[in-house]
Design a protein around this motif. Structure first.
Motif, short mmCIF file in Angstrom:
data_model
loop_
_atom_site.label_atom_id
_atom_site.label_comp_id
_atom_site.label_asym_id
_atom_site.label_seq_id
_atom_site.Cartn_x
_atom_site.Cartn_y
_atom_site.Cartn_z
N LEU A 238 0.62 -68.61 -22.95
CA LEU A 238 0.51 -67.47 -22.04
C LEU A 238 0.27 -66.24 -22.89
N VAL A 239 -0.29 -65.21 -22.28
CA VAL A 239 -0.41 -63.91 -22.94
C VAL A 239 0.21 -62.86 -22.02
N VAL A 240 1.06 -62.04 -22.60
CA VAL A 240 1.74 -60.99 -21.85
C VAL A 240 1.14 -59.65 -22.27
N THR A 241 0.73 -58.86 -21.28
CA THR A 241 0.05 -57.60 -21.57
C THR A 241 0.77 -56.46 -20.86
N VAL A 242 1.09 -55.43 -21.63
CA VAL A 242 1.71 -54.24 -21.08
C VAL A 242 0.62 -53.18 -20.95
N ILE A 243 0.53 -52.55 -19.78
CA ILE A 243 -0.53 -51.58 -19.53
C ILE A 243 0.07 -50.23 -19.16
N ALA A 244 -0.69 -49.18 -19.42
CA ALA A 244 -0.20 -47.83 -19.14
C ALA A 244 -1.38 -46.90 -18.88
N THR A 245 -1.09 -45.82 -18.17
CA THR A 245 -2.06 -44.76 -17.92
C THR A 245 -1.57 -43.49 -18.60
N SER A 246 -2.25 -42.41 -18.36
CA SER A 246 -1.85 -41.13 -18.95
C SER A 246 -0.50 -40.65 -18.43
N ALA A 247 0.01 -41.27 -17.37
CA ALA A 247 1.33 -40.89 -16.86
C ALA A 247 2.45 -41.29 -17.81
N PHE A 248 2.15 -42.18 -18.77
CA PHE A 248 3.16 -42.66 -19.70
C PHE A 248 2.92 -42.03 -21.08
N ASP A 249 3.99 -41.53 -21.66
CA ASP A 249 3.93 -40.86 -22.95
C ASP A 249 3.54 -41.87 -24.05
N ARG A 250 2.45 -41.58 -24.75
CA ARG A 250 1.99 -42.48 -25.80
C ARG A 250 3.00 -42.59 -26.95
N ARG A 251 3.84 -41.60 -27.11
CA ARG A 251 4.81 -41.64 -28.21
C ARG A 251 5.80 -42.79 -28.05
N HIS A 252 5.91 -43.32 -26.84
CA HIS A 252 6.84 -44.42 -26.60
C HIS A 252 6.17 -45.79 -26.73
N ASP A 253 4.86 -45.81 -26.91
CA ASP A 253 4.13 -47.09 -26.92
C ASP A 253 4.61 -48.03 -28.02
N GLN A 254 4.82 -47.50 -29.21
CA GLN A 254 5.21 -48.35 -30.34
C GLN A 254 6.51 -49.09 -30.05
N ALA A 255 7.51 -48.38 -29.54
CA ALA A 255 8.80 -49.02 -29.25
C ALA A 255 8.66 -50.07 -28.15
N VAL A 256 7.83 -49.78 -27.16
CA VAL A 256 7.62 -50.73 -26.06
C VAL A 256 6.96 -52.01 -26.58
N VAL A 257 5.95 -51.86 -27.44
CA VAL A 257 5.26 -53.03 -27.98
C VAL A 257 6.19 -53.85 -28.87
N GLU A 258 6.99 -53.17 -29.68
CA GLU A 258 7.94 -53.89 -30.54
C GLU A 258 8.91 -54.71 -29.69
#
Length: 285
Positions: A238-258
């Motif tokens: 399976l592949v799990v993909t997290v998606i976001a728009t400009s409504a989500f702060d990019r500064r939090h992306d790294q922690a979410v992916v980890e």
């Protein structure tokens, strides 16, 4: 003749381990196991954790034993068919009996049943919209959608088929195919999609990072990072993909992916797969 009056039973003299109403006030003790069995399984786990047959020293270190202790346990495991020693190299590996047990456990494993609640919990924890995709006859297909806070509005939905070359999800599936299968899949997709791509570069990058990230590649305003759940053959079950728009702060992306990688690594190991890199994730950009 004088009769003795019975002495009252005080609280301090009460029967130990009982309380009023017959309930025990004794703290239940954990179940006691057989120590030698527990250590034997540590040695088996040490063998399973190595990507190839291991030396005595490696097994001893990984299982937290001295070399002489590890040698004794390995001798017993070999006698029972749970371990094997190569006569020429002297290295140790899992034996046929351990392999049979492992295959029986895998036959009882439903990867989607394990993954779906874990990904739902990830979505609740992070607030990010998450999709789960499986490889279908037409390509990577969304089989589950977990809406975040706020939910992402997009044309994608359960049943949507994602391109191999034009999506983070597709990049991950593509990267964990064998070379011949990947070439065939790309030939089919290129017949209807003229997107230019360096397939070898994509596969190398994704395998190194254990993730793929794209920004507005498939849908304008949408960024995504995909992470595999690998099976025993090192393919993306399976592949799990997290998606976001400009409504989500990019500064939090790294922690979410980890965090997503931690979840997918746990699921990979649960179904018998092997997480193949020590590198960190590729952050969404």
């Amino acid at each position: 003749m004088r009769t003795r009056k019975p002495r009252p039973v005080t609280t301090s003299k009460a029967v130990k381990g009982l309380r009023i109403g017959g309930e025990s006030d004794a703290t239940p003790s954990p179940r006691r196991g057989i120590q030698s069995v527990n250590i034997g399984f540590r040695v088996l786990a040490a063998l399973a954790a190595e990507p190839e047959p291991a030396t005595l020293g490696v097994v001893a270190k990984r299982s937290g034993l001295s070399a002489s202790q590890a040698h004794r346990y390995l001798a017993s495991l070999i006698a029972s068919g749970m371990a094997h020693q190569d006569a020429s190299s002297g290295r140790y590996d899992l034996g046929p009996q351990a392999i049979q047990i492992g295959l029986a456990a895998l036959a009882r494993t439903d990867v989607f049943a394990d993954a779906d609640p874990a990904i739902a919990a990830f979505t609740r924890e992070t607030g990010r919209t998450t999709l789960v995709a499986a490889r279908g006859p037409l390509g990577p297909t969304i089989v589950r959608w977990h809406a975040g806070r706020p939910p992402v509005t997009t044309s994608l939905t359960v049943g949507s088929v994602l391109p191999l070359l034009g999506s983070a999800t597709g990049h991950v599936f593509l990267s964990f195919m064998d070379d011949e299968e990947a070439a065939g899949a790309i030939d089919i997709e290129k017949s209807s999609n003229k997107r230019a791509a360096d397939v070898d570069a994509i596969r190398s990058k994704v395998r190194g990072a254990m993730s793929a990230s794209v920004d507005e590649m498939l849908i304008p305003g949408l960024r995504a990072t995909a992470v595999p759940i690998l099976d025993i053959q090192a393919r993306a079950a399976l592949v799990v993909t997290v998606i976001a728009t400009s409504a989500f702060d990019r500064r939090h992306d790294q922690a979410v992916v980890e965090r997503l990688m931690q979840v997918c690594r746990t699921l990979t190991e649960k179904i018998g797969g092997r997480w193949t890199t020590s590198q960190g994730p590729a952050a969404s950009r």
